[in-house]
Design an enzyme around this catalytic site. Structure first.
Site, PDB file in Angstrom:
ATOM      1  N   ASP A  99      -9.665  22.878 -49.912  1.00  0.00           N
ATOM      2  CA  ASP A  99      -8.971  24.051 -49.886  1.00  0.00           C
ATOM      3  C   ASP A  99      -7.656  24.158 -50.470  1.00  0.00           C
ATOM      4  OD1 ASP A  99      -7.783  22.460 -47.906  1.00  0.00           O
ATOM      5  OD2 ASP A  99      -7.190  24.017 -46.721  1.00  0.00           O
ATOM      6  N   GLU A 165      -6.855  21.226 -45.085  1.00  0.00           N
ATOM      7  CA  GLU A 165      -5.753  20.499 -44.809  1.00  0.00           C
ATOM      8  C   GLU A 165      -4.746  21.611 -44.665  1.00  0.00           C
ATOM      9  OE1 GLU A 165      -2.034  18.868 -45.788  1.00  0.00           O
ATOM     10  OE2 GLU A 165      -2.991  20.517 -46.919  1.00  0.00           O
TER      11      GLU A 165
HETATM   12 ZN   LIG Z   1      -2.191  19.725 -50.381  1.00  0.00          ZN
END
Ligand SMILES: [Zn+2]
Ligand SMILES: *[C@@H]1O[C@H](CO)[C@@H](O)[C@H](O)[C@H]1NC(C)=O
Ligand SMILES: *[C@@H]1O[C@H](CO)[C@@H](O)[C@H](O)[C@H]1NC(C)=O
Ligand SMILES: *[C@@H]1O[C@H](CO)[C@@H](O)[C@H](O)[C@H]1NC(C)=O
Ligand SMILES: *[C@@H]1O[C@H](CO)[C@@H](O)[C@H](O)[C@H]1NC(C)=O
Length: 438
Positions: A99, A165
């Site tokens: 992501d 994350e």
């Molecule tokens: Zn990162």
């Protein structure tokens, strides 16, 4: 006869599975792969199916198995495996996240952030060029080249790709470290993201600061705007008392940070990021809310700090409540000296390829903290020396030469890590972790 039929069938299946990937990834250059990956819009919470398909095609091209684990629907975790000759030894986990944070050309980007445009100076633009699609492709290319050069790995090497994350890993790494699949990997060392750096060095993160976010609600007398209650009876007056205390602490910490800005472990950052309340211009509000974002210094004792917060609240008046939005537990440090054979392997490799590493604690945090909390040593590292810090920024970009040099860096690191003799590393990685909070 039967045997021949099954061989023919197997060949057909093989062709079908190669045809399923629409592009010929085996013949693409690493820069082309990097561009293709940037073009997949993996803004957190987007459907990651195209990214998963991309990694399936790359696994196929490299001839390695791939496993997709979806613990929370819509948040796939991808695992590729390069088997070593002794799978009983602790393995090497090369982690990155798929992501990226949002990007919009309207924000002032010189080129479409999802185009992977390379300008006339050989600089590739796009969201994820630094954070951290570059690293994913570098891991992959390094592994592919090592395999093409018939380099044997003693230990298993895994590439793992996380879905979320950038928003705290609730559906990704936090879940993944609890799974049987993760346990079965028997991780010896995890590599995770680092940062770009404007000087000719590459930081090596050995610990992360943890995040506490609190909401403070101050309740006071609600009255007409023409009345004049005592300051300490009002919601805003109580908030002033809260803010005064947090800001006095903030000033102390700022002085520490200012004296040694590169030692993020030594100070606790405090920012008042949201203030809300009030219903009308002529009404004294009955409630005002404050949200503080706090990143604990790595030596801070959690219980003492919790007590300090409550002391500030108690001193500020009656009817003030505090709610924790997030309260991460302190994460241990990975030992970053020659007593840790994984550190030693990285230090030798980076020396070989002429890149200087700088062990530090970053001001923010990464997925590595969840891995350390699960009891496994981890280092954060992204080979981007001499590079302006543009993670999460408009016009995030990376010199193509820095990107390709990074493949060489990882070839050396992976080769060293994957071939540490079994006798040199402990069975239980906890011996390479150190609790620093007192
Ligand atoms: Zn990162
Ligand atoms: C990328 O995805 C985000 C989030 O879904 C979306 O808002 C944005 O418009 C997309 N950008 C492009 C160029 O497709
Ligand atoms: C208001 O409350 C603060 C915090 O408890 C205290 O320091 C201050 O003296 C009080 N002010 C008055 C006027 O009572
Ligand atoms: C605290 O809030 C309660 C309920 O809203 C109220 O009855 C009480 O008078 C308040 N006390 C103070 C000191 O503001
Ligand atoms: C490595 O660091 C650990 C933890 O700080 C320390 O106890 C140990 O003495 C160090 N060893 C060497 C060889 O520097």
């Amino acid at each position: 006869m039967f045997g021949l039929v099954s061989i023919v069938l197997a060949v057909i299946q093989l062709q079908v599975s190669f045809a399923a990937g629409d592009t010929d990834y085996a013949n693409k250059t690493p820069v082309e792969l990097f561009q293709e990956y940037i073009r997949i819009n993996t803004t957190t919470h987007n459907d990651l199916t195209p990214a998963v398909d991309f990694w399936k095609a790359l696994a196929n091209a490299a001839g390695v198995p791939i496993n997709v684990i979806e613990i929370v629907q819509g948040y796939p975790i991808v695992v590729l495996k390069w088997a070593g000759t002794d799978s009983s030894l602790p393995s090497i986990m090369l982690n990155s996240h798929m992501d990226v944070v949002p990007a919009d050309i309207e924000d002032g980007w010189a080129y479409d952030p999802f185009s992977g445009h390379i300008d006339e100076n050989g600089v590739i633009y796009g969201r994820g060029t630094q954070d951290m699609k570059s690293v994913s492709i570098q891991y992959y290319e390094a592994l592919r080249r090592l395999k093409e050069n018939n380099v044997q790995f003693l230990r298993d090497v895994y590439m793992t790709l996380m879905p979320d994350e950038e928003v705290g890993a609730e559906n990704g790494m936090i879940q993944f470290v609890k799974t049987a699949e993760f346990k079965a990997m028997n991780v010896g060392i995890e590599l995770d993201e680092g940062t770009s750096y404007p000087l000719p060095v590459a930081p090596l993160f050995y610990q992360d600061k943890v995040v506490w976010q609190i909401q403070v609600d101050c309740h006071g007398v609600a009255a007409h705007g023409s009345t004049f209650p005592a300051t300490n009876e009002t919601a805003t007056g109580k908030c002033r008392n809260v803010i005064d205390r947090f800001f006095a602490f903030r000033d102390e910490q700022f002085a520490i940070a200012n004296a040694s800005p590169t030692e993020a472990e030594s100070y606790t950052s405090v920012n008042l990021n949201r203030l809300s309340g009030g219903t009308a211009n002529n009404v004294i509000p009955s409630r005002v809310s404050l949200v503080f974002d706090i990143r604990l210094g790595t030596k801070v004792n959690e219980e003492n700090f919790d007590n300090l917060i409550h002391k500030f609240i108690d001193e500020s008046g009656e009817n003030i409540t505090v709610t924790y939005i997030s309260k991460n537990q302190q994460s241990p440090a990975t030992i970053a000296n020659s007593s840790n054979p994984y550190f030693q392997a990285i230090a030798c490799a980076t020396k070989q390829v002429g890149i200087q590493i700088l062990p530090v604690v970053p001001p923010g945090s990464t997925d590595a903290r969840h891995v350390r909390n699960a009891g496994y040593p981890a280092f954060g590292f992204s080979p981007m020396p001499n590079t302006e810090l543009l993670l999460h920024s408009v016009n995030e970009r990376l010199a193509v030469s820095t990107f390709t040099n990074g493949i060489t860096v990882y070839k050396a690191i992976i080769n060293n890590l994957a071939n540490i003799p079994g006798s040199e590393t402990a069975e239980d990685g906890r011996v390479y972790l150190l609790t620093t909070a007192t």
